[in-house]
Design a protein around this motif. Structure first.
Motif: not given
Length: 212
Positions: A114-132
């Motif tokens: 659930e945490q990672l799915e939120w971050l994958v949707r978070d367009s404000q953090s593209p660099a960390l989206q890749a990690v997520a």
């Protein structure tokens, strides 16, 4: 008080200027004062928000260093506060990654997912989206959700993540029994990693698959 002709002319010119531009000048001065006050107010607000977000992040880190049901509850509470109240803070995306890692280490895979799915949707953090995305694929793999896991690392590979994504793709394809495709993905990872020590781990997977 008597004024000579030159002084009277200056006074008359000043009065005429004021009648013409006085109101505009006051409005401009007031606008500058209001803008400055607003800027200082925004600075205070931004500083206050950052301070609050940092507090939740530190609480999350502390909870993540512990174990047990109480720790899990505090991790989720701190992460929820960051996501709901401070979504634009630099602490939030990092906090979500910490929360996901801690929850996964405590075998709460649904919570980590659930945490990672939120971050994958978070367009404000593209660099960390890749990690997520990479870590979400790992969680889904652990949950035997193979096709959703594969979708996370199949397309739109971020720059700098080619080796990691190919390696995880190989893991998922191997779990699906698609061994030829898994080997191909791992060879892609080897090429991307080059002389990186991670390449040795990938080579061990290929050797194990081929019975070497």
């Amino acid at each position: 008080m008597a004024y000579d002709l030159e002084e009277q002319e200056k006074l008359d010119a000043l009065k005429a200027w004021w009648e013409r531009y006085g109101t505009l000048s006051m409005v401009l001065v007031l606008a500058v004062v209001v803008a400055f006050a607003g800027w200082r107010g925004w600075q205070w607000y931004a500083s206050h928000q950052a301070s609050q977000a940092m507090g939740y992040y530190e609480a999350l880190e502390t909870a993540a260093s512990q174990s047990g049901e109480d720790s899990v509850a505090r991790i989720k509470a701190a992460s929820t506060a960051l996501r709901d109240d401070y979504p634009g803070s630099g602490y939030t995306a990092r906090g979500v990654l910490v929360a996901a890692w801690a929850l996964q280490s405590q075998k709460d895979l649904d919570g980590a997912r659930e945490q990672l799915e939120w971050l994958v949707r978070d367009s404000q953090s593209p660099a960390l989206q890749a990690v997520a995305r990479l870590r979400l694929a790992g969680v889904l793999l652990a949950q035997q959700q193979y096709e959703p896991a594969l979708a996370q690392v199949q397309d739109k590979v971020p720059t700098g993540f080619a080796g990691l994504y190919a390696d995880r793709r190989g893991d998922i394809l191997a779990a699906l029994g698609r061994l030829d495709q898994a080997t191909e993905a791992w060879h892609e990872a080897l090429t991307a990693f080059g002389a990186d020590p991670a390449a040795q781990i990938v080579q061990l997977k290929i050797d194990a698959l081929n019975g070497a």
